[in-house]
Motif scaffolding. Structure first.
Motif, PDB file in Angstrom:
ATOM      1  N   LEU A 116      -9.400  15.424  -6.430  1.00 41.80           N
ATOM      2  CA  LEU A 116      -8.944  14.038  -6.345  1.00 41.80           C
ATOM      3  C   LEU A 116      -8.614  13.422  -7.693  1.00 41.80           C
ATOM      4  N   ILE A 117      -9.472  13.598  -8.657  1.00 41.12           N
ATOM      5  CA  ILE A 117      -9.413  12.769  -9.863  1.00 41.12           C
ATOM      6  C   ILE A 117      -8.111  12.935 -10.651  1.00 41.12           C
ATOM      7  N   ALA A 118      -7.539  14.126 -10.619  1.00 45.35           N
ATOM      8  CA  ALA A 118      -6.293  14.360 -11.359  1.00 45.35           C
ATOM      9  C   ALA A 118      -5.116  13.595 -10.764  1.00 45.35           C
ATOM     10  N   PRO A 161      -7.877  17.890 -24.659  1.00 48.10           N
ATOM     11  CA  PRO A 161      -9.076  17.079 -24.886  1.00 48.10           C
ATOM     12  C   PRO A 161      -9.139  15.820 -24.012  1.00 48.10           C
ATOM     13  N   ASP A 162      -7.983  15.354 -23.525  1.00 41.04           N
ATOM     14  CA  ASP A 162      -7.989  14.142 -22.715  1.00 41.04           C
ATOM     15  C   ASP A 162      -8.177  14.414 -21.217  1.00 41.04           C
ATOM     16  N   ASP A 163      -8.477  15.649 -20.827  1.00 39.27           N
ATOM     17  CA  ASP A 163      -8.713  16.010 -19.426  1.00 39.27           C
ATOM     18  C   ASP A 163      -9.839  15.126 -18.873  1.00 39.27           C
ATOM     19  N   LEU A 164      -9.542  14.378 -17.825  1.00 40.50           N
ATOM     20  CA  LEU A 164     -10.532  13.466 -17.254  1.00 40.50           C
ATOM     21  C   LEU A 164     -11.759  14.191 -16.729  1.00 40.50           C
ATOM     22  N   ARG A 165     -11.605  15.465 -16.380  1.00 44.10           N
ATOM     23  CA  ARG A 165     -12.732  16.205 -15.813  1.00 44.10           C
ATOM     24  C   ARG A 165     -13.675  16.764 -16.870  1.00 44.10           C
TER      25      ARG A 165
END
Length: 199
Positions: A116-118, A161-165
């Motif tokens: 979901l988050i992506a 580095p900015d990957d929300l997961r």
């Protein structure tokens, strides 16, 4: 409808018909992740961004027939695939945006979100909406049947580095949205972050 919604619907709509056949071995990973939610008989749970409804059978098994299972998705073709697979027998399907759920305040015990988050256009606000519909002390599971590195390799990209997961990004994102992360696992075979709804 916003461009974000249109993009999500186009992306998933084009893939809905063969989605399950592309990932036929994910069932045990879904069941294991649902088990970690700690659901009980009679609980009320939402599969947010349910897609073809692969989480609905283990969610139903966890809450029993006295529980409530909802599956919400923005893409009609995904919900139609869930119906063709018979998963609508395990829960009520809603054509709905997880950013504006047609649910009452604190009406659920838990939310399950696979992949979901992506796809959240405004992650903090969207996670806050999920917190709105969950009672204090209720739980959230953010799941993917493979880990971040394996997913990036499958998609032909690198983890940034900015990957929300990534845990350093996800923990404060959840905290700012009404959730407290309680566990985090990013392994080859799965990604699973669990959080509790703060008071």
């Amino acid at each position: 409808m916003s461009d974000d919604h249109t993009h999500v619907q186009e992306f998933f709509g084009a893939r809905a018909a063969d989605w399950d056949s592309r990932f036929p071995d994910d069932g045990p990973a879904y069941a294991a992740a649902v088990a970690e939610l700690g659901l009980r008989e009679g609980d009320r749970v939402l599969d947010a961004g349910c897609g073809t409804g692969r989480a609905l059978p283990p969610l139903r098994a966890a809450v029993g027939r006295s529980g409530v299972v909802l599956g919400a998705d923005l893409t009609p073709a995904m919900l139609q695939a869930a119906v063709r697979a018979g998963r609508d027998r395990e829960g009520q399907l809603l054509l709905a945006d997880v950013a504006a759920l047609p649910l009452r305040l604190e009406s659920l015990d838990a939310v399950f979100g696979a992949g979901l988050i992506a796809h959240l256009p405004r992650p903090e606000a969207n996670l806050r909406e999920l917190a709105r519909v969950v009672r204090p002390g209720g739980t959230l599971a953010l799941f993917h049947p493979i880990g971040r590195a394996a997913l990036a390799a499958r998609q032909g990209r690198r983890i940034t580095p900015d990957d929300l997961r990534a845990e350093p990004n996800l923990r404060p994102l959840l905290a700012g949205s009404g959730w407290r992360m309680t566990s985090y696992a990013d392994e080859e075979a799965r990604f699973l972050a669990l959080a509790v709804r703060e008071d």
